[in-house]
Design an enzyme around this catalytic site. Structure first.
Site, short mmCIF file in Angstrom:
data_model
loop_
_atom_site.label_atom_id
_atom_site.label_comp_id
_atom_site.label_asym_id
_atom_site.label_seq_id
_atom_site.Cartn_x
_atom_site.Cartn_y
_atom_site.Cartn_z
N ARG A 191 0.81 -1.23 0.00
CA ARG A 191 0.00 0.00 0.00
C ARG A 191 0.84 1.28 0.00
O ARG A 191 0.33 2.37 -0.21
CB ARG A 191 -0.94 -0.01 1.22
CG ARG A 191 -2.20 -0.84 0.97
CD ARG A 191 -3.07 -0.92 2.20
NE ARG A 191 -2.55 -1.87 3.17
CZ ARG A 191 -2.95 -1.93 4.44
NH1 ARG A 191 -3.86 -1.09 4.88
NH2 ARG A 191 -2.44 -2.82 5.27
N SER A 196 35.39 44.97 -4.00
CA SER A 196 34.22 44.38 -4.66
C SER A 196 34.55 43.88 -6.06
O SER A 196 35.40 44.44 -6.74
CB SER A 196 33.11 45.43 -4.76
OG SER A 196 32.69 45.76 -3.46
#
Ligand code: UD1
Ligand code: CA
Length: 467
Positions: free
Chosen positions: A19, A413
């Site tokens: 099941r 950056s």
């Protein structure tokens, strides 16, 4: 009475679990971070058995492979039931391991994960006191459909009747067989040999042993659990979800009792083995998985997922941060939207901000990478600042290479650090640099095209257009 050192455990887990509609054996499905059978094995260990035998069949190889990873004392033994001819037939397969042994066999069902150690010890106590050949754990339930029913005469167990074999009157019985038993080992295998298959499913039913023992005038006993949930079997995905919810709420309650704040326990998902320190606050929709340990006074915001990781005290994990197989130092701040991939170590008080991804990267104490960076295979010293848009180019298409950044470095950056590369202590990297050679201590590296300003360019272009 069998001395406590003569206890053996057998676990029936050969069934397919039709099941579930799954290619994975039923007992390998997970509940709160542990497989169903792992939960059964942990409960089994609490009776200090001399042997633990797992009856496998459907998906035997997958099951053995999954259980081979676990350390267990005593070591697990496996017996294979090639054809699933019923629970009685399944138990018969343990004969090579258990026949000739004395003492008590505890029989557990691989698909019944909520049984408590207290109930198991109560079963053993009842069994010993009654000097029983078999003792059955039973439960009184509202909806007995599907279970074997406990048939009593003058209060004494006489037999167990399966749903499909029961009369209308028997179907009304609300006391059910849990499928969990204690058996005296001496008479067991001889009795199992005499099981027949004269029933609706033409299977060897283990509960028929009760009828056999009653005929032989051997004592049989029952132990009835107060909480039906303990003996719930899992047969479908719905039951899997229901039991998972119960297990999760129980874990959440344990944590709250130990001083952890859960803003919304209904949407907090914490695996069985996770440890959380007191005064930590956990927001909704947080997942703490595997062997994760969280310190005290942390704040874990909504949507975070932390897997097999160690998080120190006073850490703030902001929303939607994912941490896997990593270590986070005390006082660190992660996220929102940080991705800490396996093998990373974030130092105390370090900050890893939004859209920063780490992979096998060590971040020193107090170092910061606050925005939009990929730092892979890197070591970054304390108090270093990694600017937005910094990328470690750790992969040359063939091999991975290491980036080493010292202490107190300033990485401007949008720097591109082509590994293998070393930026020594106190060095500066100008924003927008592509760095391909090592940078000495306290040097400034600029690796970018020089900017040129073309004076009067706009007017010249306008003139070109009108011509
Ligand atoms: C069984 C009991 C029933 C009880 C219920 C409790 C029998 C005949 N019935 O029914 O009285 O109320 O458990 O949950 O025992 N298994 C094997 N090999 C087999 C058959 C089963 O290993 O050939 C294993 C299954 O994998 C499972 C366990 O035994 O772990 C129980 O089998 P299952 O088919 O689920 O039995 P039920 O019909 O639920
Ligand atoms: Ca079952």
């Amino acid at each position: 009475m069998a001395p406590p050192n003569q206890i053996h455990v057998a676990i029936l887990a050969a069934g397919k679990g039709t099941r579930m509609k799954s290619s994975v054996p039923k007992v390998l499905h997970g509940i709160g971070g542990l497989t169903i059978i792992e939960r059964v094995l942990r409960t089994a260990a609490t009776v200090n058995p001399q042997t633990i035998t797992v009856v496998v069949g459907y998906g035997a190889e997958a099951l053995k492979a999954s259980l081979a990873k676990r350390a267990s004392s005593p070591a697990l033994q496996f017996v294979v039931q090639d054809q699933q001819l019923g629970t009685g037939h399944a138990l018969l397969q343990t004969r090579p391991v258990l026949e000739g042994k004395s003492g008590t066999l505890v029989l557990l069902s691989g698909d019944v994960p909520l049984l408590t150690p207290d109930t198991l010890s109560a079963l053993l106590e009842t069994h010993a006191e009654a000097g029983a050949a078999a003792t059955v754990i039973t439960a009184n339930v509202r909806r007995p459909y599907g279970y074997g029913r406990i048939v009593r005469t003058s209060g004494r167990l006489t037999k167990i009747v399966e749903e499909r074999d029961a009369s209308d009157a028997q179907r009304k019985i609300t006391e059910i067989n849990s499928g969990i038993y204690a058996f005296a080992l001496e008479p067991l295998f001889k009795a199992l040999d005499s099981l027949g298959t004269a029933n609706n499913q033409a299977e060897y039913y283990l509960p028929d042993l009760i009828t056999i023992y009653r005929k032989q005038r051997k004592p049989v006993a029952t132990y009835t659990v107060a909480r039906m949930d303990e003996v719930r079997g899992i047969n479908s995905r719905t039951e899997l979800a229901e039991v998972s919810t119960m297990v999760r709420q129980q874990k959440n309650e344990e944590l709250m009792a130990a001083g952890v704040t859960l803003i919304d326990p209904a949407t907090t998902y914490i695996d069985a083995d996770v440890i959380v320190g007191p005064d930590t606050v956990i927001h909704p929709c947080v997942f703490l998985e595997g062997s994760t340990e969280i310190g005290s006074a942390c704040e874990i915001h909504a949507g975070a997922r932390i897997v097999n990781s160690t998080v120190g005290d006073r850490v703030c994990v902001r929303n939607h941060t994912v941490v896997t197989d990593s270590t986070i130092g005390a006082g660190a701040i992660l996220g929102p939207f940080a991705h800490i991939r396996p093998g990373s170590q974030v130092g105390d008080d370090a900050h890893i901000g939004n859209f920063v991804e780490l992979k096998k990267t060590i971040i020193g104490q107090g170092a910061k990478a606050n925005h939009l960076a990929y730092l892979g295979d890197a070591t970054i010293g304390s108090a270093t600042n990694v600017g937005a848009g910094t990328i470690t180019c750790n992969y040359d298409g063939d091999k991975k290479h290491q980036t080493t950044i010292g202490k107190g470095v300033f990485v401007g950056s949008n720097s591109t650090l082509v590994a293998p590369i070393t930026l020594a202590d106190g060095s500066y990297i100008a924003a927008g640099s592509t760095v391909t050679t090592d940078v000495p201590a306290e040097a400034l590296a600029i690796g970018r095209a020089r900017q040129e300003n073309k004076a009067g360019w706009v007017a010249k272009r306008a003139a070109r257009k009108t011509n």
